[in-house]
Design a protein around this motif. Sequence first.
Motif, mmCIF file in Angstrom:
data_model
loop_
_atom_site.group_PDB
_atom_site.id
_atom_site.type_symbol
_atom_site.label_atom_id
_atom_site.label_comp_id
_atom_site.label_asym_id
_atom_site.label_seq_id
_atom_site.Cartn_x
_atom_site.Cartn_y
_atom_site.Cartn_z
ATOM 1 N N ASP A 158 -3.185 -1.501 -7.966
ATOM 2 C CA ASP A 158 -3.656 -0.154 -8.291
ATOM 3 C C ASP A 158 -2.602 0.530 -9.145
ATOM 4 O O ASP A 158 -2.152 1.646 -8.853
ATOM 5 N N HIS A 177 5.700 0.064 -6.257
ATOM 6 C CA HIS A 177 5.677 -1.017 -5.287
ATOM 7 C C HIS A 177 6.563 -2.142 -5.777
ATOM 8 O O HIS A 177 6.299 -3.302 -5.508
ATOM 9 N N TYR A 198 2.292 -7.472 -2.848
ATOM 10 C CA TYR A 198 1.290 -6.407 -2.770
ATOM 11 C C TYR A 198 -0.105 -6.987 -2.569
ATOM 12 O O TYR A 198 -0.530 -7.868 -3.329
ATOM 13 N N GLU A 250 2.257 5.945 3.393
ATOM 14 C CA GLU A 250 1.234 6.471 2.487
ATOM 15 C C GLU A 250 0.240 7.304 3.272
ATOM 16 O O GLU A 250 -0.178 6.890 4.362
ATOM 17 N N LYS A 257 -3.914 10.988 -6.878
ATOM 18 C CA LYS A 257 -3.401 11.455 -5.574
ATOM 19 C C LYS A 257 -2.038 12.139 -5.719
ATOM 20 O O LYS A 257 -1.363 12.448 -4.743
ATOM 21 N N ASN A 262 3.490 -4.611 0.864
ATOM 22 C CA ASN A 262 2.591 -3.457 0.999
ATOM 23 C C ASN A 262 1.151 -3.892 1.230
ATOM 24 O O ASN A 262 0.586 -4.671 0.448
ATOM 25 N N GLU A 263 0.585 -3.429 2.359
ATOM 26 C CA GLU A 263 -0.848 -3.583 2.665
ATOM 27 C C GLU A 263 -1.330 -5.009 2.518
ATOM 28 O O GLU A 263 -2.266 -5.304 1.762
ATOM 29 N N TYR A 298 -10.202 8.160 2.312
ATOM 30 C CA TYR A 298 -11.057 6.957 2.401
ATOM 31 C C TYR A 298 -11.657 6.841 3.789
ATOM 32 O O TYR A 298 -12.649 6.160 4.002
HETATM 33 C C1 GCU Z 1 -2.998 1.890 -1.255
HETATM 34 C C2 GCU Z 1 -1.921 1.236 -2.065
HETATM 35 C C3 GCU Z 1 -1.537 2.055 -3.253
HETATM 36 C C4 GCU Z 1 -2.774 2.722 -3.821
HETATM 37 C C5 GCU Z 1 -3.276 3.700 -2.784
HETATM 38 C C6 GCU Z 1 -4.532 4.418 -3.217
HETATM 39 O O1 GCU Z 1 -2.580 2.275 -0.137
HETATM 40 O O2 GCU Z 1 -0.786 0.871 -1.377
HETATM 41 O O3 GCU Z 1 -0.943 1.206 -4.172
HETATM 42 O O4 GCU Z 1 -2.492 3.357 -5.004
HETATM 43 O O5 GCU Z 1 -3.633 3.006 -1.634
HETATM 44 O O6 GCU Z 1 -5.591 3.931 -2.858
HETATM 45 O O7 GCU Z 1 -4.431 5.410 -3.906
#
Ligand code: GCU
Length: 628
Positions: free
Chosen positions: A197, A375, A400, A529, A599, A438-439, A505
């Motif tokens: 992302d 990241h 990632y 996050e 965001k 990450n995730e 979300y």
């Molecule tokens: C995830 C991810 C990010 C991404 C974010 C989003 O958690 O780690 O890289 O940008 O969510 O959905 O905005």
Amino acid sequence: MNQAVRLLLAASLALPATLLAQTNAYPPSEVTTQNTTLLVDIDHRPATSLDGEWHTLVDPYGNGIYDFHHHVKARGYFMDAKPQPGDEYDFSTSPTLKVPGDWNTQRPNLFYYEGPIWYEKDFEHTSKPNTRTFIHFGAANYRSYVWVNTNKVCEHEGGFTPFDCDITGVVRDGHNFVVVVVDNSRIPDGVPTLQTDWWNYGGLHRDVSVVDVPEQFIDDYDLHLVRTADEASTNRTVEGYVHVEGAAAGTAVTVSIPELHASVQATTDANARAAITLPIKSLTLWSPDAPKLYKVELTAGSGATEDKLEDDMGFRTVEARGTEILLNGKPIFLRGVSIHAEAPYRTGRAYSEKDVDTLLGWCKELGCNFARLAHYPHDQRMTRAADRLGILIWSEIPDYWALQFDNPVVLQKSKQQMREMIRRDRDKASVILWSVANETPNTEARTKYLTAMANYARELDPTRLVTAALLVRTVKSPSGPVKVVDDPLGAALDVIGTNEYIGWYDGPIDSIDKTTWDIHYQKPLIMSEWGGGARFGNHAKPGEKPTPWTEEYQAEIYRHQIPMLNKIPQLRGTTPWVLMDFRSPMRTLPGKEDNFNRKGLISDQGQKKEAFYILQKAYKDKTLGKAE
Ligand code: GCU
């Protein structure tokens, strides 16, 4: 032509086999990095900068390497030949790109470009006796192959860590030229892999320079403050090592801190490493409130071959004790924010002092003492500035989402990036956390892979904490959603990072108030996050309930998240997602996203959204989080 023959041919011509791989839908992968090293503190060495305009050739077909039957050319673009039939290219009259800089934001027709681009730069050099010469790359995304004066000198895989290539044997006095092909194609066995992302900015996006060093030179050192029972004491010991590449055993090394009248002599062992123990009196410990840096002088060897280096270093200790994070022995709460290396205002990959000062300046304005660099490792200017400004740092490699966790070659790539990240920044006081991922999906292969990565990070640097940003799962309960933190990877971490998007979300805003947490680890937890999207200037209609993408809706998420976060006993830090809007190919909503993840608390044009002030107030009033 089968893979074996292809690799043999590539090897015989010292040409990048992996560029061949593109034609055969990913034969068994291999680590591309060869003949590189990493000179620590290189930004304090005299160097000839190669930054500026480089001639370029955009080469989607790999014409710089392949002939019409897809055989590897003996005379590729690395020859920088004068144009003639068969050599139908000419760097000298080809358009240029700025280095450092990604190519996507420099030319509209390269905005979405993914593939190889060739760079050429002429440079002058005068060799000095008893020296070695390196060409330094701050980073290049994603795979790079380097020739100097038509000689292949090295190749590197990984878009965010530095590499140095020895050109002593091929550089000449007077005119020289370097040709680099950088290929930002995404590959399934890459780190990161196919989906991210963030925008896949390609190219030589950090500094390039030529550096001369003595034949025996300091290429790596670790100088850290020893933890003691009495952490408040100012009479302390700095320990570590200095590695002197090319040095025989018994080579003299000194480490001095003139301001503290502290100095120690040592000698290298059979591995060219000198163990350092430096007693210090009246030390001012480095901390966000007092980011004291000392000039540290290192020497190796003597006389004409002596190598000298200076660094600006702070000294502090960091550890985890139960659910607390201790900085210099005192519990601390990490008031942070997540940051992408997106350049404010001009957009594109951030690298400059101006980019860094703007991004970290906003952190300070927000009341932060901490930042999560997401990241991937950011430019060294970022961690240098964090040292100066007193901002603690979470630094991460791009393990990632869904890497090929069952592919041992990919593990080698992650380890290489971890090694490079730690080597570059191990002497930065601001950096307290190495993040391995990450995730990532909760699979056995993943847990095995990342547990190995966590242990590897500790092996390389036992003085810092290891973390990762985990996904959490939700169970329903009569009182509301319960967030369960029981990812088995948590067992391998010193500090648990968790990502959640409750109110965005994951359920309506009011579900935040009903949410409780079931955390299966008695370790410090950082909410790495949380947040929601808003287009700056997009406001709810008066009297109407705020809707997603309005500033009011985003602010509302923050208002509800803060009291929820405060209910988590293990909470020792937060890095909401994200400081500034950043480009992402996954964000296509017209009028709202337009290829940006929105965001940010601040737009890419520096406009502060309502939520910025909500968080700023909570950080300034210290109403979010407790250190113990
Ligand atoms: C995830 C991810 C990010 C991404 C974010 C989003 O958690 O780690 O890289 O940008 O969510 O959905 O905005």
